[in-house]
Design an enzyme around this catalytic site. Structure first.
Site, PDB file in Angstrom:
ATOM      1  N   LYS A 327       0.852  -1.188   0.000  1.00  0.00           N
ATOM      2  CA  LYS A 327       0.000   0.000   0.000  1.00  0.00           C
ATOM      3  C   LYS A 327       0.889   1.240   0.000  1.00  0.00           C
ATOM      4  O   LYS A 327       1.720   1.418   0.894  1.00  0.00           O
ATOM      5  CB  LYS A 327      -0.887   0.002   1.245  1.00  0.00           C
ATOM      6  CG  LYS A 327      -1.855  -1.171   1.313  1.00  0.00           C
ATOM      7  CD  LYS A 327      -2.632  -1.149   2.617  1.00  0.00           C
ATOM      8  CE  LYS A 327      -3.508  -2.382   2.773  1.00  0.00           C
ATOM      9  NZ  LYS A 327      -4.602  -2.442   1.794  1.00  0.00           N
ATOM     10  N   ARG A 404      -9.708 -11.991   0.997  1.00  0.00           N
ATOM     11  CA  ARG A 404     -10.555 -13.004   0.358  1.00  0.00           C
ATOM     12  C   ARG A 404      -9.842 -14.363   0.305  1.00  0.00           C
ATOM     13  O   ARG A 404     -10.500 -15.400   0.293  1.00  0.00           O
ATOM     14  CB  ARG A 404     -10.959 -12.531  -1.030  1.00  0.00           C
ATOM     15  CG  ARG A 404      -9.807 -12.370  -2.000  1.00  0.00           C
ATOM     16  CD  ARG A 404     -10.181 -11.541  -3.216  1.00  0.00           C
ATOM     17  NE  ARG A 404     -10.388 -10.138  -2.867  1.00  0.00           N
ATOM     18  CZ  ARG A 404     -10.770  -9.207  -3.733  1.00  0.00           C
ATOM     19  NH1 ARG A 404     -10.999  -9.539  -4.996  1.00  0.00           N
ATOM     20  NH2 ARG A 404     -10.933  -7.960  -3.356  1.00  0.00           N
TER      21      ARG A 404
END
Length: 546
Positions: A327, A404
């Protein structure tokens, strides 16, 4: 703990430098060829030309060291450290050391400890700990310590180590570790445990650094400079267990212990997850120095027949760096990524509430695949292919779409518990925040009945949920040329494709709902977590109870 091994090696290196060893190395280096590497493939070696004066100087240095004792080799102390969640009363070993503040030592009108850990120990010892601390005038001040040999516990000795008026970070905890090591040395103890009387006051994100500081102090306290001693004793201390400083798994164990009449806990380690072929989850966890913990709490009513079986699955990324797709840039919020376990916090918060309410007729499984998404040489790389526990293969095209991947194996595991309905909660996508803003969670489910149940529960709880479409045609963007699927599609419809990905790991016979709570998990104005999801989950479970 790699940092502790580095410290041990540094201590050994420092101890090995002395005047005699310096002279010895200087003398040797006079006759050593100097290697400079190579230029265009040809090695360059320079051999010094020595004058007669240089030879005489080297000879005098050699003679000067003849009568000096050469230092013995020092091997660093080999101590194993383990952070564990074990009841202090049940721990077995030589010394159980408890770090206490002056506040922890407070007693009630009956001269009994108010602190729960000290109270538990004292009760097991028939009041001897309280009595002994009073007689020795131990008040928990910094620098105070007392080690008592008391019968009645798994440990041979119990030590109280003063931390002062308030336990300040690093230095205080390092001093604690050093004091315990010194106590172990004087009593020839080989196995000790260290815990804090008030560990619950330490934020989850600081527990690892606290344990590391304690371990560092233990290594420092064990070290002895025995280079020039004719008989050097090996350090007796072999293992140090640091109790009560786990993270999510510790909280789950604590809930199960507190409500043991209705809860059981199972914490799976790496090897157990490998046996279950959780390649998707373990791929995310692979880069972190902190081992993953797969958490399974099971609630069963204290009496009566179970009519409905439910599962609550929470995303448990205790920190998300983004992995190799790190990030970056303004607005990436990497500094806030401790809230990426918001889904698991809601699940465990609901578990604690239901442990108090004890609803009848319903069995609930609380499941969290807890880990960190970090960066290291062992980490998952973009382009890697991993296999989930249901056999489906995933091409990882973005390591920052990691939640996920952990949920995939958690959902397969939940289905294998024989449940009828599953609700998962996750801080899954920024796309859902863009779509619904900071205060509304997105809901995805193919089941109208389940949607009606959960949305009805949210109306009672006052939390805002909005049902989003599961557009099957969007799955085209999730197809891989080399595996069954990729883990992320394009920017468009990102929250929908994420939900479609999760759907691949749910049994068709099970009613399933995914709640993307990336927006409402955090209050940006107050700069704190909201506890979003707990009231709705509790209300939903109660609606399914008899």
């Amino acid at each position: 703990m790699p940092a502790i091994r580095l410290l041990s090696n540094s201590l050994t290196l420092l101890a090995s430098t002395s005047s005699s060893s310096y002279y010895k190395s200087s003398c040797t280096s006079v006759f050593t060829k100097l290697q400079f590497g190579s230029i265009w493939g040809f090695p360059l070696t320079y051999t010094p030309l020595y004058s007669g004066r240089a030879r005489r100087m080297a000879h005098s240095i050699a003679r000067a060291t003849l009568g000096l004792t050469q230092p013995n080799k020092i091997d660093p102390p080999k101590i194993s450290f383990a952070a564990k969640e074990i009841d202090v009363v049940q721990w077995k070993g030589d010394i159980l050391a408890v770090g206490v503040t002056e506040k922890d030592m407070a007693k009630d009108e009956n001269s009994k400890f108010k602190n729960s850990i000290l109270q538990k120990l004292d009760m097991q010892l028939g009041g001897l700990l309280s009595e002994a601390s009073s007689e020795e005038d131990f008040t928990g001040k910094a620098g105070q310590s007392t080690v008592l040999r008391l019968p009645g516990l798994g440990s041979k000795r119990v030590g109280l180590i003063g931390l002062g008026s308030a336990a300040s970070p690093t230095v205080t905890y390092r001093n604690l570790g050093e004091a315990v090591a010194l106590a172990a040395k004087s009593s020839q103890a080989s196995k000790v445990a260290i815990t804090l009387a008030s560990s619950e006051g330490i934020p989850a994100e600081l527990k690892l650094s606290t344990a590391s500081a304690i371990a560092t102090g233990a290594v420092l306290g064990t070290f002895d400079d025995t280079r020039f001693k004719s008989e050097s004793k090996l350090p007796a201390l072999k293992s140090v267990d640091i109790l009560g400083l786990g993270v999510l798994a510790g909280e789950a164990t604590k809930i199960a212990s507190e409500y043991s009449d209705v809860f059981s806990a199972k914490i799976l380690d790496v090897e157990q997850c490998k046996e279950l072929k959780m390649g998707s989850y373990l791929g995310v966890a692979a880069a972190s120095a902190n081992p993953p913990h797969f958490i399974h709490l099971c609630y069963k009513p204290p009496s009566g027949q179970v009519k409905t079986k439910l599962a609550l699955v929470g995303k448990g990324l205790t920190f998300d760096s983004g992995g190799y797709n790190i990030k970056t840039g303004p607005g990436c919020s990497i500094e806030l990524m401790k809230f990426d376990m918001g889904g698991s916090a809601a699940v465990l918060g609901a578990a604690k509430a239901l442990g108090q309410i004890k609803p009848a007729g319903v069995e609930v499984h609380f499941i969290v695949a807890a880990c960190e998404n970090m960066i290291s040489g062992t980490g998952m790389r973009p382009g890697d292919i991993i296999t989930a526990s249901n056999g489906k293969t995933i091409e990882v095209n973005n390591t920052d779409a990691e939640g996920r991947l952990t949920l995939a194996d958690a959902l397969v595991y939940a289905c294998n518990q024989g449940v009828e309905k599953i609700v998962d909660l996750a801080t899954l996508t920024g796309a859902c925040v863009v779509a619904l803003g900071p205060s509304i969670a997105g809901v995805f489910t193919p089941s109208d009945d389940l949607a009606k149940e959960v949305l009805g529960a949210s109306e009672v709880s006052g939390e805002k949920l909005w049902r989003m479409p599961l557009e099957e045609s969007y799955w085209e963007s999730m197809k891989s040329g080399v595996a069954d699927m990729v883990n992320t599609g394009g920017r468009q419809g990102g929250a929908i494709t994420a939900a479609l990905f999760l759907k691949q790991f749910v049994d068709e016979k099970v009613q399933w709902m995914h709640i993307d709570m990336a927006g409402p998990v955090w209050n940006d104005k107050k700069k704190n977590a909201t506890g979003f999801g707990i009231p709705t989950l509790v209300e939903w479970v109660l609606k399914n109870s008899s």
